[in-house]
Enzyme design. Structure first.
Site, PDB file in Angstrom:
ATOM      1  N   GLY A   1       4.426   7.129   3.056  1.00 46.85           N
ATOM      2  CA  GLY A   1       5.271   6.487   2.052  1.00 46.85           C
ATOM      3  C   GLY A   1       4.699   5.135   1.703  1.00 46.85           C
ATOM      4  O   GLY A   1       3.533   4.851   1.968  1.00 46.85           O
TER       5      GLY A   1
ATOM      6  N   ASP B   1      -7.276   9.724  13.376  1.00 50.30           N
ATOM      7  CA  ASP B   1      -7.289   9.401  11.945  1.00 50.30           C
ATOM      8  C   ASP B   1      -7.987   8.063  11.712  1.00 50.30           C
ATOM      9  O   ASP B   1      -7.495   7.220  10.966  1.00 50.30           O
ATOM     10  CB  ASP B   1      -5.857   9.382  11.395  1.00 50.30           C
ATOM     11  CG  ASP B   1      -5.827   9.599   9.882  1.00 50.30           C
ATOM     12  OD1 ASP B   1      -6.815  10.118   9.332  1.00 50.30           O
ATOM     13  OD2 ASP B   1      -4.811   9.257   9.259  1.00 50.30           O
TER      14      ASP B   1
ATOM     15  N   GLY C   1       0.833  -1.198   0.000  1.00 52.46           N
ATOM     16  CA  GLY C   1       0.000   0.000   0.000  1.00 52.46           C
ATOM     17  C   GLY C   1       0.859   1.235   0.000  1.00 52.46           C
ATOM     18  O   GLY C   1       2.089   1.166   0.134  1.00 52.46           O
ATOM     19  N   GLU C   2       0.203   2.378  -0.177  1.00 49.90           N
ATOM     20  CA  GLU C   2       0.926   3.648  -0.214  1.00 49.90           C
ATOM     21  C   GLU C   2       0.061   4.726   0.399  1.00 49.90           C
ATOM     22  O   GLU C   2      -1.143   4.795   0.136  1.00 49.90           O
ATOM     23  CB  GLU C   2       1.290   4.020  -1.652  1.00 49.90           C
ATOM     24  CG  GLU C   2       2.128   5.275  -1.772  1.00 49.90           C
ATOM     25  CD  GLU C   2       2.560   5.545  -3.203  1.00 49.90           C
ATOM     26  OE1 GLU C   2       3.302   6.514  -3.405  1.00 49.90           O
ATOM     27  OE2 GLU C   2       2.147   4.793  -4.105  1.00 49.90           O
ATOM     28  N   GLY C   3       0.661   5.576   1.241  1.00 51.19           N
ATOM     29  CA  GLY C   3      -0.077   6.665   1.870  1.00 51.19           C
ATOM     30  C   GLY C   3       0.784   7.900   1.983  1.00 51.19           C
ATOM     31  O   GLY C   3       1.819   8.024   1.323  1.00 51.19           O
TER      32      GLY C   3
END
Length: 397
Positions: free
Chosen positions: A84, A207, A79-81
């Site tokens: 990073g 979050d 995954g990517e957020g």
């Protein structure tokens, strides 16, 4: 680790508190949730060295993590957020050294993107909290790497990925979650938040969203990504004043407007995710027709009626829930989404409501199974009475 594609909020509304604080509270006699600590530790570690020294985490070498992830190959990306990319890797379970793919222990390695808007402070915040907190519904942080300009975090691997993927990705790998599994995930995530808000932790997650809820093999939910977490209010204060940070659609309206953060801000975010789980829709979706792009505004008028709530339920769940069960879940979502924070339930109340809903669902499932068995037996006996079985097969006669 799940991907994180939502738009993050960063806007200054009030001065940020200096330094990172953490209350090291030991929980005697509890092996399911605690802060791992010792009485000799400082109560408020403020600098990087104190946080890293008190974290009870493994310090990994960059080369070991590079080898473990096959040099951070693109096909290892989970995954990517904003922080990073997250890579899949393998380490030896005893030595924690890199292992060959398919052997040892599977890990998830999050690597800080130097150009990303999340930075070193968020990296430290995650270590500060996940290095001290332990609960079955929080993802396990195994260690970190701080070497030259490299900053990485090493987690347990969550094979089912994120809740977001199961709700919104239409691929053969991510099958739609059943009603029972959705309620199980909701309960697990609620327990994680309830622990964070408890006197043992006193942390505001800040979050909470579907991409930050990860699932293990058995669909047990675990909260991940603590880079935006904050200590709750202290010294009798009602809230924490902080910069507005989080994800559009999930952040509570009063927090967006004032920067005043409370545990009830997390409750609002939980209501958003619960509504996503009931409807199978994203909280914000520009691809929907006008009037349906904001999930909360579109769904709210339907949520208080047993008849009307069925019109917003995920069509993929048809036949898996009772109308009363759907209404109770929708009513809980409405309470969490109350505009006035004081009208929202606590996460302990949310946990109790979901436990009751799960019990009600299991009872109804048992009743349905008994009814089905009785119906089948009755049907079978009627068939036998109408069409008696011949004593000799006509084929053999």
């Amino acid at each position: 680790m799940g991907s994180c594609c939502s738009v993050r909020i960063r806007a200054d509304h009030s001065p940020r508190r200096d330094g990172l604080s953490s209350r090291f509270v030991s929980v005697d006699g509890k092996d399911t949730s605690s802060r791992r600590s010792s009485s000799s530790m400082p109560l408020t570690p403020r600098n990087e060295g104190e946080i890293l020294d008190s974290s009870n985490l493994k310090s990994f070498g960059f080369n070991d993590l590079r080898i473990a992830t096959r040099n951070f190959r693109p096909d290892s990306v989970l995954g990517e957020g904003g922080f990073g990319c997250v890579f899949k890797g393998w380490i030896d379970e005893h030595t924690f050294k890199a292992a060959k793919p398919g052997t040892g222990t599977v890990i998830a390695v999050k690597r800080l993107n130097q150009e990303g808007f999340q930075g070193h402070k968020e990296w430290l915040t995650e270590i500060n909290y996940l290095g001290q907190l332990y609960h079955p519904n929080l993802v396990k942080l195994l260690g970190y790497c701080l070497e030259d300009e490299h900053r990485l975090l090493v987690y347990e691997f969550m094979p089912r990925g994120s809740l977001e993927n199961h709700l919104f990705r239409r691929t053969s790998y991510f099958q739609p979650l059943s009603w029972n599994l959705r309620m199980k995930v909701a309960l697990g995530a609620a327990k994680g938040l309830a622990y964070l808000h408890s006197p043992e932790a006193k942390v505001i997650y800040r979050d909470f969203k579907s991409s930050n809820i990860l699932l293990d093999t058995n669909y047990n939910a675990k909260l991940s990504d603590f880079g935006l977490a904050k200590d709750g209010p202290m010294d009798g204060k009602s809230h924490v004043s902080t910069r507005v940070m989080g994800t559009y659609g999930y952040a509570a309206p009063e927090y967006m407007a004032t920067g005043h953060l409370t545990a009830r801000s997390d409750v609002y975010s939980f209501g958003v995710v619960l509504l996503e789980m009931l409807t199978g829709r994203r909280v914000l979706d520009k691809n929907r027709p006008h009037g349906e792009q904001n999930l909360i505004e579109w769904a709210r008028p339907y949520l208080a009626s047993k008849r009307r709530v069925l019109r917003v339920m995920d069509a993929r769940l048809e036949g898996q829930y009772s109308p009363s069960g759907a209404l109770r879940a929708a009513t809980l979502a409405i309470k969490c989404l109350a505009l006035e924070p004081k009208h929202r339930p606590t996460m302990d109340d949310v946990v109790k409501a979901l436990e009751q809903l799960q019990e009600m669902g299991s009872v109804k499932t048992e009743e349905a199974q008994k009814h089905r068995r009785a119906r089948d037996e009755d049907s079978s006996s009627r068939k036998m009475a109408s069409y008696p079985r011949p004593s000799v097969s006509p084929i053999l006669a």
